[in-house]
Design a protein around this motif. Structure first.
Motif, PDB file in Angstrom:
ATOM      1  N   LEU A 194       0.908  -1.193  -0.130  1.00 55.98           N
ATOM      2  CA  LEU A 194      -0.016   0.022  -0.054  1.00 55.98           C
ATOM      3  C   LEU A 194       1.056   1.257  -0.057  1.00 55.98           C
ATOM      4  O   LEU A 194       1.886   1.241   0.514  1.00 55.98           O
ATOM      5  N   THR A 195       0.532   2.032  -0.655  1.00 58.75           N
ATOM      6  CA  THR A 195       1.231   3.313  -0.832  1.00 58.75           C
ATOM      7  C   THR A 195       0.554   4.626   0.130  1.00 58.75           C
ATOM      8  O   THR A 195       1.430   5.401   0.691  1.00 58.75           O
ATOM      9  N   ARG A 196      -0.719   4.850  -0.118  1.00 60.14           N
ATOM     10  CA  ARG A 196      -1.179   5.768   0.825  1.00 60.14           C
ATOM     11  C   ARG A 196      -1.261   5.375   2.367  1.00 60.14           C
ATOM     12  O   ARG A 196      -1.170   6.405   3.040  1.00 60.14           O
ATOM     13  N   ASP A 197      -1.393   4.231   2.480  1.00 56.13           N
ATOM     14  CA  ASP A 197      -1.364   3.737   4.076  1.00 56.13           C
ATOM     15  C   ASP A 197      -0.195   2.670   4.247  1.00 56.13           C
ATOM     16  O   ASP A 197       0.247   2.367   3.450  1.00 56.13           O
ATOM     17  N   ASP A 198      -0.019   2.458   5.465  1.00 51.93           N
ATOM     18  CA  ASP A 198       0.833   1.470   5.802  1.00 51.93           C
ATOM     19  C   ASP A 198       0.406   0.016   5.599  1.00 51.93           C
ATOM     20  O   ASP A 198      -0.883  -0.180   5.912  1.00 51.93           O
ATOM     21  N   GLY A 199       0.949  -0.967   4.982  1.00 52.75           N
ATOM     22  CA  GLY A 199       0.467  -2.228   5.019  1.00 52.75           C
ATOM     23  C   GLY A 199       0.754  -2.790   3.594  1.00 52.75           C
ATOM     24  O   GLY A 199       1.170  -2.446   2.544  1.00 52.75           O
ATOM     25  N   TRP A 200       0.661  -4.513   3.644  1.00 55.15           N
ATOM     26  CA  TRP A 200       0.922  -5.014   2.362  1.00 55.15           C
ATOM     27  C   TRP A 200      -0.169  -6.090   2.205  1.00 55.15           C
ATOM     28  O   TRP A 200      -0.888  -6.507   2.985  1.00 55.15           O
ATOM     29  N   LEU A 201      -0.662  -6.216   0.964  1.00 51.25           N
ATOM     30  CA  LEU A 201      -1.676  -7.176   0.607  1.00 51.25           C
ATOM     31  C   LEU A 201      -0.899  -8.756   0.610  1.00 51.25           C
ATOM     32  O   LEU A 201       0.141  -8.752   0.396  1.00 51.25           O
ATOM     33  N   ILE A 202      -1.684  -9.360   1.352  1.00 51.38           N
ATOM     34  CA  ILE A 202      -1.272 -10.973   1.693  1.00 51.38           C
ATOM     35  C   ILE A 202      -1.278 -11.539   0.311  1.00 51.38           C
ATOM     36  O   ILE A 202      -1.889 -11.537  -0.512  1.00 51.38           O
ATOM     37  N   GLY A 203      -0.097 -12.431   0.164  1.00 51.24           N
ATOM     38  CA  GLY A 203      -0.124 -13.405  -0.910  1.00 51.24           C
ATOM     39  C   GLY A 203      -0.552 -14.572  -0.659  1.00 51.24           C
ATOM     40  O   GLY A 203      -0.665 -15.708  -1.398  1.00 51.24           O
ATOM     41  N   THR A 204      -0.764 -14.881   0.833  1.00 52.91           N
ATOM     42  CA  THR A 204      -1.417 -16.014   1.292  1.00 52.91           C
ATOM     43  C   THR A 204      -1.921 -15.576   2.694  1.00 52.91           C
ATOM     44  O   THR A 204      -1.296 -14.941   3.256  1.00 52.91           O
ATOM     45  N   SER A 205      -2.965 -16.630   2.970  1.00 51.15           N
ATOM     46  CA  SER A 205      -3.369 -16.575   4.347  1.00 51.15           C
ATOM     47  C   SER A 205      -2.400 -17.030   5.507  1.00 51.15           C
ATOM     48  O   SER A 205      -2.775 -16.760   6.548  1.00 51.15           O
ATOM     49  N   GLU A 206      -1.320 -17.687   4.893  1.00 47.53           N
ATOM     50  CA  GLU A 206      -0.356 -18.240   5.924  1.00 47.53           C
ATOM     51  C   GLU A 206       0.371 -16.858   6.857  1.00 47.53           C
ATOM     52  O   GLU A 206       0.391 -17.180   7.797  1.00 47.53           O
ATOM     53  N   VAL A 207       0.274 -15.830   6.139  1.00 47.19           N
ATOM     54  CA  VAL A 207       0.823 -14.514   7.008  1.00 47.19           C
ATOM     55  C   VAL A 207      -0.170 -14.267   7.931  1.00 47.19           C
ATOM     56  O   VAL A 207       0.451 -14.170   9.255  1.00 47.19           O
ATOM     57  N   PRO A 208      -1.166 -13.820   7.872  1.00 47.45           N
ATOM     58  CA  PRO A 208      -1.929 -13.542   9.261  1.00 47.45           C
ATOM     59  C   PRO A 208      -2.335 -14.764   9.976  1.00 47.45           C
ATOM     60  O   PRO A 208      -2.353 -14.400  11.385  1.00 47.45           O
ATOM     61  N   VAL A 209      -2.585 -15.889   9.382  1.00 54.62           N
ATOM     62  CA  VAL A 209      -2.797 -16.992  10.252  1.00 54.62           C
ATOM     63  C   VAL A 209      -1.609 -17.340  11.324  1.00 54.62           C
ATOM     64  O   VAL A 209      -1.751 -17.579  12.518  1.00 54.62           O
ATOM     65  N   THR A 210      -0.396 -17.519  10.565  1.00 54.79           N
ATOM     66  CA  THR A 210       0.658 -17.979  11.354  1.00 54.79           C
ATOM     67  C   THR A 210       0.993 -16.683  12.416  1.00 54.79           C
ATOM     68  O   THR A 210       1.474 -16.973  13.624  1.00 54.79           O
ATOM     69  N   ALA A 211       0.994 -15.452  11.970  1.00 57.65           N
ATOM     70  CA  ALA A 211       1.279 -14.443  13.093  1.00 57.65           C
ATOM     71  C   ALA A 211       0.158 -13.996  13.890  1.00 57.65           C
ATOM     72  O   ALA A 211       0.355 -13.382  14.900  1.00 57.65           O
ATOM     73  N   TYR A 212      -0.898 -14.804  13.708  1.00 57.89           N
ATOM     74  CA  TYR A 212      -2.177 -14.758  14.728  1.00 57.89           C
ATOM     75  C   TYR A 212      -1.767 -14.591  16.212  1.00 57.89           C
ATOM     76  O   TYR A 212      -2.306 -13.712  17.092  1.00 57.89           O
ATOM     77  N   ARG A 213      -0.978 -15.609  16.678  1.00 55.29           N
ATOM     78  CA  ARG A 213      -0.693 -15.789  18.102  1.00 55.29           C
ATOM     79  C   ARG A 213       0.947 -15.349  18.475  1.00 55.29           C
ATOM     80  O   ARG A 213       1.237 -15.396  19.725  1.00 55.29           O
TER      81      ARG A 213
END
Length: 424
Positions: A217-236
């Motif tokens: 993302l350019t206007r805001d901080d953040g990245w679009l996930i390439g896989t739900s592995e990212v949020p799911v693994t980071a969840y805890r």
RNA sequence: GGAGAGGUGGCAGAGUGGUCGAAUGCGGCGGUUUGCUAAACCGUUGUUCUGGGGUAAUCCCGGUACCGGGGGUUCGAAUCCCCCCCUCUCCGCCA
């Protein structure tokens, strides 16, 4: 991330890992900077100890004594500041190198430079011999009005698609079928954020290194996930789990976004390589035990196999070689499904085990039965990724009359339909 | 987007410059009591890095850092200043 102690004690193992993975990192530079920084930290620490000790006298002193002590402590304080300035200079480079040092591949990872040297583990199912000239998925998708990539290119650019009619329904069917299998297998279904923080991307080891593949993302901080592995693994992440909670098994559902930079001209036809797709991903967090990791690795591979078998699709499993293995993995098995139009197997699943590499970055730990805090092990594998899986699904199950038979396991999710024939 | 309030240990919640890793309560753990459970009472209670000692292992002793994140002031910061992030409330907009 590796244990810094491990790197200090086994620099040759780390360097061999770099060679096997064809990753260029200056391990010696890290060792030198690390040792320098640690020495400074030790001396700063003892200065601080003295500073703290002497400061305790301050409140008890009369005003003139305070003044004298302030002078003395100022000298200490300046020396601390000096050391800390050095550390602040060294540490960013140390950390930067650390993030690039790869995980150690397992001994059973084959030597090899790229995906052409991956080693086949086994084949399951026999590719179908067609008694007619089979269509590819684009022809099938177009003639049955399931798929439109031409107009998609106009609306959204290259590597885009519209799924229509039974194409749209089939995607939802196969995803839901896959998710239900995982839920029945004890996984927690998770619908996850698609925009994540840089920390989550770094924690799962997509950054640094994956900048070119991920949408930022350019206007805001953040990245679009390439896989739900990212949020799911980071969840805890950042938590200390109770050992009784482990293993934690989760199935993430999300869209996935990939820039596919540097792939111009590769897999341009159809929906094999696209910028956005849907995926159910299986993630396991388990104890810090290589044997257990390995057992769960086999389990997540088995889940994917069961699903492919129920979809009646031939596939093979390859043991990914060193040069084709990513930085964070200990080992990776790709599952490739038979795609008649390619006259070959195309990757549809990717099952990785990481040991504590991701968990260290995510600060994902648990308290063991003996009270010790340890890093978890993490693993993941695709459950199903669509629309890529629609390629073998449509192509393998096509009939001479141009229709496509819906495999039995999906029929409940397709309102009982048995065939896609364009009539509705 | 505008206005306001707030971010402290597993949770709740004190703490406005030194004796604060941090009161108190809850929860957790251990124990006493009890036929059992509950209650009551007593004790205990995080993490990081680092030095030393010890074990098969849990461990012990010392130091350091951690009160949303980063920077600053100061001999010294949970406490003062600046920037950022997040949460909550109200208003606006809106799927």
């Amino acid at each position: 991330m590796l244990d810094p102690k491990f790197i200090r004690e086994n620099p040759d193992v780390v360097k061999a890992a770099c060679r096997k993975k064809r990753i260029d990192v200056d391990v010696d530079r890290w060792l030198a900077l690390d040792s320098e920084s640690r020495e400074i930290k030790r001396s700063v620490e003892s200065l601080k100890a003295e500073q703290n000790l002497r400061s305790k006298e301050m409140p008890k002193l009369p005003p003139d004594g305070k003044l004298a002590l302030r002078g003395e402590l100022k000298i200490l304080s300046d020396r601390v500041a000096e050391g800390e300035a050095r550390i602040k200079l060294l540490d960013p480079e140390i950390d930067g190198l650390m993030l690039r040092i790869p995980n150690i591949p397992a001994p059973e990872v084959p030597e090899g430079k790229d995906d052409t040297e991956n080693v086949e583990v086994r084949r399951v199912g026999t590719p179908r011999q067609f008694t007619f000239a089979p269509k590819d998925h684009v022809e099938l998708g177009t003639s049955l009005d399931l798929l439109d990539t031409e107009r998609a290119a106009r609306i959204a650019g290259s590597r885009s698609y519209f799924l229509k009619n039974e194409g749209a329904l089939l995607e939802l069917a196969v995803l839901r079928f896959a998710l239900d299998h995982m839920v029945a297998s004890g996984f927690t279904p998770m619908i996850v954020p698609h925009i994540v923080s840089e920390e989550a991307m770094r924690g799962t080891a997509y950054l640094p290194g994956g900048e070119e593949q991920a949408y930022q993302l350019t206007r805001d901080d953040g990245w679009l996930i390439g896989t739900s592995e990212v949020p799911v693994t980071a969840y805890r992440g950042g938590e200390i789990l109770n050992v009784a909670e482990l293993p934690i098994k989760m199935a993430g559902w999300s869209s996935c976004y990939r820039r596919e930079a540097g792939t111009y001209g590769k897999d341009t036809r159809g929906i094999y390589r696209i910028h956005q797709f849907m995926k159910v991903e299986q993630v396991i967090l388990c104890k810090n035990d290589p044997e257990e990791s390995k057992k769960f690795h086999a389990e997540i591979v088995a889940h994917a196999e069961t699903i492919l078998q129920k979809l009646e699709l031939p596939y093979r499993i390859v043991n990914v070689c060193g040069g084709d293995l990513g930085r964070p993995q200990i080992q990776k098995f790709d599952i490739e499904t038979w795609m008649p139009s390619r006259q070959g197997y195309g990757e549809t699943h990717s099952a990785s085990r990481f040991h504590e590499f991701q968990a260290r970055r995510l600060n994902l730990r648990y308290r063991d039965a003996d009270g010790t805090v340890r890093f978890c092990h993490t693993l993941n594998n695709t459950v199903i990724a669509s629309p890529r899986i629609l390629i073998p699904l449509l192509e393998n199950h096509q009939n001479e009359d141009g229709s496509v038979t819906i495999p039995e396991c999906l029929r409940p999710y397709m309102n009982g339909r048995t065939v896609i024939n364009g009539r509705r």
